[in-house]
Design an enzyme around this catalytic site. Structure first.
Site: not given
Lengths: 311, 280
Positions: A8, A56, A81, A107, A115, A165
Site C-alpha cells: 500500500r 462505498e 468493501f 488490506h 481484525d 496491509r
C-alpha cells in the site's frame, strides 16, 4: 535481509507522482485515507481529493460520473468493501460502461491480521476477474505496487489493484525492473516444477524454491502480477518444460490465480496443477506472520505443498 | 417551445413508448408514460443539448436513474433528433443500440443505468466534476419513487448536500406505484420532501403533467444557489393511456395487439384534439 515495506506504500507513492503528472487524476476514499495511503495525496492535492464517507457504493458511482466527465478517478477502501460491499456498483456503474476508473483496494487477504475474517477479503480477485473488461493486478512488493499504479493511470479502462496491509520483503528493487500490464515475470528458472505466484506469495515462493533446491528439486518461479489479462505465454512455456504447476496466492483457491491458471491450462495444455491458497475457509484474527504460517502460505508451507505434490 | 407544442411532442413521445414497447413485446410503459411530459420538457426546453454534438463537454447531462423507463427517454431523444425515430422499433432486439436499460453507445445516453439507486451517484460525480472545472453545465437525474427505497440514493443525497452541488437537479417521478403495490403497501419512503430537505436539498413540488408547473419548477431549480435541488413530480403512472393509468399491472409489460390498438387510438385522438386546439 531485504527491506520490508507494505504494498500500500507503493500506492501512496505513485499517487503523489501521478498528482503532478496528470491534472485529471482525482482520488476518493471511504474514510480510510490513512490506511489505504490516499491520505498522502489528500495532503498534497486537497482540491482533487474527496471523501465519500463510509459509503462505498456511492463512491463507486461518483467515480463513474467523474470519469464520464474526463477525470481519472482512483477510488480506495479495503478490498472487502471495495469489491464486496460495492460489487454491483463496480459491475454495473464501472464495468458495464467500461469506464476509466481505478479501484485501488488495500488490506486484501489474510495479512490484514488481527481484525479477523470480516475484514480479510479472500474473494476480491475472483469477484473482479469475473467482470468483463476489468484488469486485475496483484503486485508482489512495494516496487511493483508503485509501478502498477502508475501503469493503471495511463491505461484507459477499468482496473482493480489489490494491496496489502503488512510489511513484506522488497524483491523488485533492481535497475532493470519493468512493469507492464498483462506481463508475467520469470523470477527463477527451473525444470522440475513451475511455481506460479502472485502478490506477497511471490516472496514465499522464491524462498520455497531455494529450500527445494537443497532437497534436489529445481523449481521455476513465475510472478503473475496481472491476473487478468493472464500472461498465458509465460505459463504455457513453463508448463511445457516442467509438466507440473503449483499456484500460490493469498486468496481463496476458488476463483483467483489458481483458477485462472487452471482455466487456461485445462483447455490448452492439461497438466497437473496444485492450488496453494486459502482452502475455502474464512480467516481469523492473528498476526500476519502467524496467519501466513497457519494457512500454509509462508515459505515452509509452500515448500511442503510442492514436495507432497511431486511425490 | 410553447405549451401546445410541448403537449403535441409529449403525445408523440407517448406514442413512441407504446409503439416501441409493443414491438419489443416487453418493456416498462407505466413509468415511461408517467415521466413522458418531464422527458419532453427536459429535451425540448430545459436542457442545453445538441443532437449534432451529443458528446459536447459543455452540454447539460441527464442520467436516467430509473433506467427501466428508458422507452420514454428514447422516444424523446429520437424526436429531438439524436437518432432516427424508426430506430425506436428496434428496442430490446438483438444488436440494437436501444438496450432494455440505458447503455453507452447511443447518442444522448450519458450513463448506463438500470440497477436502481446507482444513476444518482453517477450524476453526483458529474456535478462534482463540473464544480471542479468551474463548468457551467447542469446535471439532471430522474429517479423513481420506489427507487428511493435503495440506500445508495441517500448516500448520494448526503454527498450532494454536503458538497452544495447546486448544479445538480434530482427529480423524483412520484407516481406512487411500484411492482408489488403502492409505496405505502411495499415500504413507504414518505415523506420524500422532508428526507431530501434533511440532506440539505432545496425541494420543489410540481405537477408532472402541467407544463406551466414543470416550467416553474425548473426555473426555480436553476435559480437555487448553494444547494442541490430535488423536484418531486407528482405523476400518474401510465398517464395518457386510460387502461394503464394508476394501474400497477402495466409497470413492466407490453400490451398485446388489441390493447395496443386501443392505446394508439386514444393517443391519436389526443393528437387530433391538440391539432384542433392549435387551429382555434
Amino acid at each position: 535481509m531485504a527491506d520490508m515495506k507494505a504494498t500500500r506504500e507503493g500506492y501512496g507513492e505513485a499517487l503523489l507522482e501521478l498528482g503532478n503528472e496528470l491534472q485529471s487524476v482525482v482520488v476518493m476514499d471511504a474514510d480510510l485515507a490513512g490506511a489505504t495511503r490516499t491520505g498522502v495525496f489528500k495532503k498534497a492535492f486537497p482540491d482533487r481529493f474527496f471523501n465519500a464517507g463510509i459509503a462505498e457504493a456511492n463512491m463507486m458511482g461518483i467515480a463513474a460520473g467523474l470519469s464520464l466527465s474526463g477525470k481519472i478517478p482512483f477510488v480506495s477502501s479495503f478490498a472487502m468493501f471495495a469489491t464486496g460491499r460495492a460489487y454491483e456498483q463496480v459491475r454495473n456503474s464501472i464495468g458495464y460502461p467500461h469506464l476509466n476508473v481505478k479501484i485501488c483496494a488495500s488490506h486484501a487477504g489474510i495479512t490484514v491480521g488481527e481484525d479477523g475474517a470480516s475484514h480479510q477479503c479472500i474473494e476480491d480477485i475472483s469477484l473482479m476477474r469475473g467482470i468483463p473488461g476489468m484488469v486485475v493486478i496483484s503486485p508482489a512488493d512495494v516496487v511493483e505496487a508503485k509501478a502498477a499504479t502508475k501503469a493503471a493511470a495511463y491505461y484507459k479502462g477499468p482496473v482493480y489493484i489489490r494491496y496489502g496491509r503488512s510489511n513484506v520483503p522488497v524483491i523488485n528493487d533492481r535497475d532493470d525492473y519493468k512493469f507492464e500490464i498483462g506481463k508475467g515475470t520469470l523470477i527463477k528458472e527451473g525444470k522440475d516444477v513451475t511455481i506460479v505466484a502472485t502478490g506477497i506469495c511471490v516472496d514465499s515462493s522464491i524462498k520455497a524454491a531455494e529450500a527445494l533446491k537443497s532437497e534436489g528439486i529445481d523449481a521455476e518461479v513465475i510472478n503473475i502480477s496481472t491476473i487478468k489479462p493472464l500472461d498465458t505465454e509465460i505459463i504455457l512455456k513453463s508448463a511445457k518444460k516442467t509438466k507440473k504447476v503449483v499456484t500460490v496466492e493469498e486468496h481463496s483457491i476458488i476463483g483467483g490465480l489458481g483458477s485462472a491458471v487452471c482455466e487456461f491450462l485445462s483447455e490448452n495444455y492439461p497438466v497437473k496443477v496444485l492450488r496453494v491458497g486459502i482452502k475455502d475457509v474464512f480467516g481469523e484474527s492473528g498476526s500476519a506472520a502467524a496467519l501466513f504460517e497457519k494457512y500454509g502460505l509462508d515459505s515452509k508451507g509452500v515448500t511442503k505443498a510442492v514436495k507432497e505434490f511431486l511425490s | 417551445m410553447d405549451n401546445l407544442s410541448l403537449k403535441k411532442m409529449a403525445n408523440n413521445v407517448r406514442k413512441g413508448i407504446i409503439e416501441s414497447v409493443h414491438a419489443a413485446k416487453a418493456g416498462h410503459p407505466g413509468g415511461s408514460l408517467s415521466a413522458a411530459d418531464v422527458f419532453t420538457f427536459l429535451y425540448f426546453e430545459e436542457m442545453n443539448v445538441d443532437p449534432k454534438n451529443p458528446e459536447d463537454p459543455l452540454r447539460d447531462r441527464f442520467v436516467l436513474s430509473k433506467g427501466h423507463t428508458v422507452p420514454g427517454q428514447y422516444a424523446a431523444l429520437a424526436y429531438r433528433g439524436f437518432f432516427p425515430v424508426e430506430e425506436l422499433m428496434t428496442l430490446r432486439k438483438v444488436g440494437s443500440r436501444l438496450q432494455g436499460h440505458p447503455s453507452l453507445g447511443l447518442p444522448g445516453i450519458d450513463m448506463a443505468t438500470g440497477s436502481l439507486g446507482q444513476g444518482i451517484s453517477a450524476a453526483v460525480g458529474m456535478a462534482l466534476a463540473g464544480k471542479m472545472d468551474n463548468a457551467s453545465y447542469r446535471v439532471y437525474t430522474l429517479l423513481g419513487d420506489g427507487e428511493l427505497e435503495e440506500g445508495q440514493v441517500w448516500e448520494a443525497a448526503m454527498f450532494a448536500g454536503a458538497h452544495n452541488l447546486d448544479n445538480l437537479c434530482v427529480m423524483v417521478d412520484n407516481n406512487n406505484l411500484q411492482i408489488d403495490g403502492t409505496l405505502e403497501e411495499v415500504c413507504s419512503p414518505y415523506p420524500i420532501d422532508k428526507k431530501f430537505e434533511a440532506f440539505n436539498f432545496k425541494v420543489i413540488n410540481a405537477d408532472a403533467h402541467d407544463f406551466d408547473d414543470i416550467r416553474r419548477a425548473f426555473k426555480e431549480a436553476r435559480e437555487t444557489k448553494g444547494m442541490p435541488v430535488c423536484i418531486i413530480f407528482k405523476s400518474i403512472k401510465g398517464k395518457g393511456v386510460s387502461y394503464m393509468e394508476n394501474n400497477g399491472e402495466w409497470h413492466g409489460k407490453a400490451p398485446g395487439d388489441d390493447l395496443f390498438k386501443t392505446a394508439m387510438d386514444e393517443l391519436n385522438a389526443m393528437g387530433e384534439e391538440l391539432e384542433k386546439e392549435g387551429d382555434r
